[in-house]
Design an enzyme around this catalytic site. Structure first.
Site, PDB file in Angstrom:
ATOM      1  N   HIS A 157      71.986 -32.766  17.796  1.00  0.00           N
ATOM      2  CA  HIS A 157      70.788 -32.000  18.137  1.00  0.00           C
ATOM      3  C   HIS A 157      70.983 -30.504  17.969  1.00  0.00           C
ATOM      4  O   HIS A 157      69.995 -29.755  17.960  1.00  0.00           O
ATOM      5  CB  HIS A 157      70.360 -32.320  19.571  1.00  0.00           C
ATOM      6  CG  HIS A 157      69.828 -33.699  19.740  1.00  0.00           C
ATOM      7  ND1 HIS A 157      68.485 -33.997  19.753  1.00  0.00           N
ATOM      8  CD2 HIS A 157      70.465 -34.900  19.883  1.00  0.00           C
ATOM      9  CE1 HIS A 157      68.308 -35.294  19.909  1.00  0.00           C
ATOM     10  NE2 HIS A 157      69.501 -35.864  19.995  1.00  0.00           N
ATOM     11  N   ASP A 365      69.789 -21.933  16.268  1.00  0.00           N
ATOM     12  CA  ASP A 365      69.219 -23.039  17.028  1.00  0.00           C
ATOM     13  C   ASP A 365      69.149 -24.264  16.135  1.00  0.00           C
ATOM     14  O   ASP A 365      68.854 -24.145  14.939  1.00  0.00           O
ATOM     15  CB  ASP A 365      67.807 -22.681  17.509  1.00  0.00           C
ATOM     16  CG  ASP A 365      67.543 -23.127  18.938  1.00  0.00           C
ATOM     17  OD1 ASP A 365      68.230 -24.056  19.405  1.00  0.00           O
ATOM     18  OD2 ASP A 365      66.662 -22.545  19.592  1.00  0.00           O
TER      19      ASP A 365
END
Length: 461
Positions: A157, A365
């Site tokens: 993730h 991110d």
């Protein structure tokens, strides 16, 4: 139909999960086939034995929730130490914040071995296993060592950094070799797949069979990008709900004379919050028409506050916000509204809808779902503008956002000014294209695409 077994560090009861997020998609998949969700219980036993944890199981409809307690030593080394003290900073390109010397890797390996030992007796021969995130990279290798032959997929993730940054991790060879125990490894972005391909080619001598299949260590693994999305219908329903509409009306009334900019983040050094406040300062300095006119609401939810790096960034952020307010504020105007607490999720869509500009400017991110939520919350007739870091995984998909380099605070200020002045027709055009893509590649697409790819992947032995 094969049963799905989801393994993640933390689990959620799919019957109780709030709208949005990973748990909704996984819960839906588990309920469809019947399945099991396995992970840490969230309980830390002060006097427990390392490598041993009590097992708990309960039924949530046709889903079995299986959890394991961690003793304090395992929690501190596996979770706080190696996962969040080594892997998190390195994978976000912050070698300077990684604690390589503390010996946490032994606890990381020990807990993954314990999870495998607890999970193995619960598995059925045709189960499909889906492991999530950096806490559990070696889990498949531990299961294979115990004789597991099931299809096993893994999804990361967070970002995967380039080979030279990965190579700074002591025993990085063992860590990445562990990924070859999986049949399918999923990443958020194509850039992550490219980093993986380069690493396994340069450091592990892997043979690239095609752009997505790599062979090394007598196994073949498929690596592919599956950008995670949000549940668009759920979030739109949340936007229309009472709590959200109340927030929207309150913001519109309170800031009737202002233009709102909004940032919604966890307080984390990867989010680029000090850079964002500096960019806003440049905006007020270079474009004085924004003084007494533009207000930035910055929510920075508490995160890992016991870690020194997080205390440091909080202090820095509070100092920057205070300086901007002190230098530019008026009796009836505060330039930055800084909120260091968690705002109820039900109110977030209303806040986004009231904003003229959404600032999503992380230094790095994996994806950043706030960017997608901001777009979905907008009024299509008069939408706000998304300013998005090119270093967020979402930037690969959301090309119609205004992309910025968050390290360039002057350049970011220029783009924010562009967003504030953008004509209605352009805002509508950009919003329509963004919303179409977010809807097409939503969280349900992500889950189906990954599981379909895993079911089609030949076991890699």
């Amino acid at each position: 139909m094969s049963r799905l077994v989801v393994v993640s560090n933390r689990i959620a009861d799919p019957r109780k999960t709030a709208a949005g997020g990973l748990a909704v998609a996984l819960g839906e998949a588990l309920k469809t086939t019947g399945g099991m969700w396995f992970g840490w219980s969230g309980t830390v036993v002060e006097a427990g034995t390392p490598g041993e944890g009590e097992m708990h199981t309960q039924q949530a409809g046709n889903v079995t929730l299986a959890t394991v307690d961690l003793c304090k030593e395992d929690h501190d080394s596996f979770y706080l130490g190696y996962s969040n003290g080594v892997l998190w900073p390195v994978f976000h390109y912050r070698l300077d914040l990684a604690d390589f010397d503390a010996g946490y890797i032994a606890g990381y390996r020990r807990v993954n071995q314990m999870f495998a030992k607890k999970l193995m007796p619960l598995l059925k021969p045709d189960d499909i296993i889906w492991v999530h995130d950096y806490h559990l990279i070696p889990l498949a290798a531990e299961l294979r060592a115990m004789g597991c032959t099931n299809r096993i997929g893994f999804f990361l993730h967070i970002p995967l950094p380039p080979p030279l940054i990965l190579a700074a991790i002591p025993q990085h060879e063992w860590l990445i070799r562990s990924l070859f125990a999986y049949d399918l490894v999923g990443f958020q972005a194509e850039a992550d797949v490219q980093h993986f391909a380069r690493y396994v080619g340069e450091e592990a001598g892997a043979e690239a069979l095609d752009p997505h299949h790599f062979r090394a260590f007598n196994r073949t693994v498929r690596a592919q990008a599956f950008p995670i999305g949000i549940d668009v219908n759920e979030f739109q329903a949340l936007t229309r709900a009472r709590e959200s509409m109340d927030m929207f009306e309150r913001m519109r009334e309170e800031y009737a004379r202002r233009r709102l900019l909004v940032g919604i983040d966890r307080l984390d050094y990867s989010k680029g919050l000090p850079h964002r406040i500096k960019a806003f300062r440049h905006l007020l300095t270079n474009y004085p028409e924004n003084r007494n006119s533009a207000t930035l609401i910055q929510i920075a939810s508490p995160s890992r506050e016991s870690v020194d790096a997080y205390a440091d960034i909080r202090q820095q952020l509070e100092g920057l916000c205070g300086a901007v307010n002190g230098d530019f504020g008026e009796l009836d105007w505060m330039p930055v509204r800084y909120i260091h607490r968690t705002v109820a999720r039900k109110r977030i869509p209303g806040l986004c809808r009231a904003a003229r500009v959404g600032l999503v400017t992380p230094l790095r991110d994996g994806m950043n779902l706030v960017a997608k939520e901001f777009v979905v919350a907008q009024d299509a007739a008069d939408p706000g503008v998304l300013v998005l870091s090119r270093f967020a995984g979402a930037a690969e998909q959301l090309k119609e956002a205004l992309l910025v380099n968050p390290y360039d605070t002057h350049g970011t200020a220029e783009v924010i000014q562009q967003a504030l002045q953008m004509p209605l027709e352009e805002r509508q055009r950009r919003h329509q294209k963004l919303l179409e893509r977010i809807r097409e590649f939503d969280v349900h697409w992500w889950r189906k695409a990954f599981l379909q790819a895993l079911s089609e992947t030949e076991p890699g032995g």
